[in-house]
Write a protein that holds these residues in place. Structure first.
Motif, short mmCIF file in Angstrom:
data_model
loop_
_atom_site.label_atom_id
_atom_site.label_comp_id
_atom_site.label_asym_id
_atom_site.label_seq_id
_atom_site.Cartn_x
_atom_site.Cartn_y
_atom_site.Cartn_z
N ALA A 76 7.16 -12.45 54.10
CA ALA A 76 6.71 -13.50 55.01
C ALA A 76 6.59 -14.85 54.32
N TYR A 77 6.39 -14.85 53.02
CA TYR A 77 6.22 -16.11 52.27
C TYR A 77 6.99 -16.00 50.96
N PRO A 78 8.32 -15.98 51.03
CA PRO A 78 9.13 -15.83 49.82
C PRO A 78 8.88 -16.94 48.82
N GLY A 79 8.65 -16.53 47.58
CA GLY A 79 8.44 -17.49 46.50
C GLY A 79 7.04 -18.07 46.43
N GLY A 80 6.17 -17.71 47.37
CA GLY A 80 4.84 -18.30 47.41
C GLY A 80 3.73 -17.43 46.87
N LEU A 81 4.00 -16.14 46.70
CA LEU A 81 2.95 -15.21 46.30
C LEU A 81 3.36 -14.40 45.08
N GLN A 82 2.39 -14.11 44.24
CA GLN A 82 2.57 -13.20 43.11
C GLN A 82 2.14 -11.81 43.58
N VAL A 83 2.57 -10.78 42.86
CA VAL A 83 2.14 -9.43 43.21
C VAL A 83 1.77 -8.67 41.95
N GLY A 84 0.75 -7.85 42.06
CA GLY A 84 0.31 -7.04 40.95
C GLY A 84 -0.27 -5.73 41.45
N GLY A 85 -0.40 -4.81 40.54
CA GLY A 85 -0.95 -3.49 40.87
C GLY A 85 0.14 -2.45 40.85
N GLY A 86 0.24 -1.71 39.77
CA GLY A 86 1.24 -0.67 39.69
C GLY A 86 2.64 -1.15 39.38
N ILE A 87 2.77 -2.36 38.86
CA ILE A 87 4.08 -2.90 38.53
C ILE A 87 4.59 -2.26 37.24
N THR A 88 5.84 -1.80 37.27
CA THR A 88 6.47 -1.18 36.10
C THR A 88 7.89 -1.73 35.95
N ASP A 89 8.56 -1.28 34.90
CA ASP A 89 9.95 -1.67 34.71
C ASP A 89 10.84 -1.11 35.82
N GLU A 90 10.41 -0.04 36.45
CA GLU A 90 11.22 0.60 37.49
C GLU A 90 11.08 -0.05 38.86
N ALA B 99 9.55 -3.53 39.33
CA ALA B 99 9.32 -4.98 39.29
C ALA B 99 10.38 -5.76 40.04
N MET B 100 11.63 -5.39 39.87
CA MET B 100 12.72 -6.13 40.51
C MET B 100 12.65 -6.03 42.02
N LYS B 101 12.20 -4.90 42.54
CA LYS B 101 12.07 -4.74 43.99
C LYS B 101 11.13 -5.79 44.57
N TYR B 102 10.03 -6.05 43.87
CA TYR B 102 9.06 -7.03 44.37
C TYR B 102 9.59 -8.45 44.23
N LEU B 103 10.29 -8.72 43.15
CA LEU B 103 10.90 -10.05 43.00
C LEU B 103 11.96 -10.27 44.07
N GLU B 104 12.78 -9.27 44.33
CA GLU B 104 13.81 -9.39 45.36
C GLU B 104 13.20 -9.48 46.76
N SER B 105 11.99 -8.99 46.93
CA SER B 105 11.31 -9.05 48.23
C SER B 105 10.57 -10.36 48.44
N GLY B 106 10.59 -11.23 47.41
CA GLY B 106 10.00 -12.55 47.60
C GLY B 106 8.89 -12.94 46.65
N ALA B 107 8.45 -12.04 45.78
CA ALA B 107 7.38 -12.40 44.84
C ALA B 107 7.86 -13.52 43.91
N SER B 108 7.00 -14.50 43.69
CA SER B 108 7.33 -15.55 42.72
C SER B 108 7.18 -15.02 41.30
N HIS B 109 6.24 -14.10 41.11
CA HIS B 109 5.96 -13.50 39.80
C HIS B 109 5.47 -12.07 40.03
N VAL B 110 5.64 -11.23 39.03
CA VAL B 110 4.97 -9.94 39.01
C VAL B 110 3.91 -10.00 37.93
N VAL B 111 2.74 -9.47 38.24
CA VAL B 111 1.63 -9.45 37.30
C VAL B 111 1.54 -8.03 36.75
N VAL B 112 1.69 -7.91 35.46
CA VAL B 112 1.76 -6.60 34.83
C VAL B 112 0.62 -6.46 33.83
#
Length: 108
Positions: free
Chosen positions: A57-71, A73-86
């Motif tokens: 809903a807000y591509p590039g505007g929100l970061q995401v964290g919680g359970g982020i792994t190497d497997e 992380a890319m899914k969340y970035l491709e879904s619009g996360a500006s950053h992943v918090v690991v």
């Protein structure tokens, strides 16, 4: 919230407020208001779809964290996360696990 989820394993968290609006509705409001850098936190199971909806809903505007792994992380970035918090994936026993950090860097 943090430790309140674990203080008494026999008692779950207490809900103080529930909104009828979904995560994507709030993400759209944040975008309308020009809020950037907001953080979607996935605490516990069962909230991944809501997080993904907010990111979309807000591509590039929100970061995401919680359970982020190497497997994943890319899914969340491709879904619009500006950053992943690991955190727990990379930090083990109070130290940076360089193998995991490098795996994450290679994945994204």
């Amino acid at each position: 919230v943090g430790s309140s989820l674990r203080d008494d394993p026999d008692q779950g968290p207490v809900t103080n407020f529930e909104s009828e609006l979904g995560a994507a509705d709030y993400a759209a409001r944040y975008q309308e208001d020009g809020l950037t850098g907001g953080h979607v936190v996935m605490l516990g199971p069962g909230n991944e779809e809501a997080a993904l909806a907010a990111l979309r809903a807000y591509p590039g505007g929100l970061q995401v964290g919680g359970g982020i792994t190497d497997e994943n992380a890319m899914k969340y970035l491709e879904s619009g996360a500006s950053h992943v918090v690991v955190t727990s994936f990379v930090f083990r026993d109070g130290k940076v696990d360089m193998d995991r950090l490098n795996a994450l860097l290679a994945a994204v």
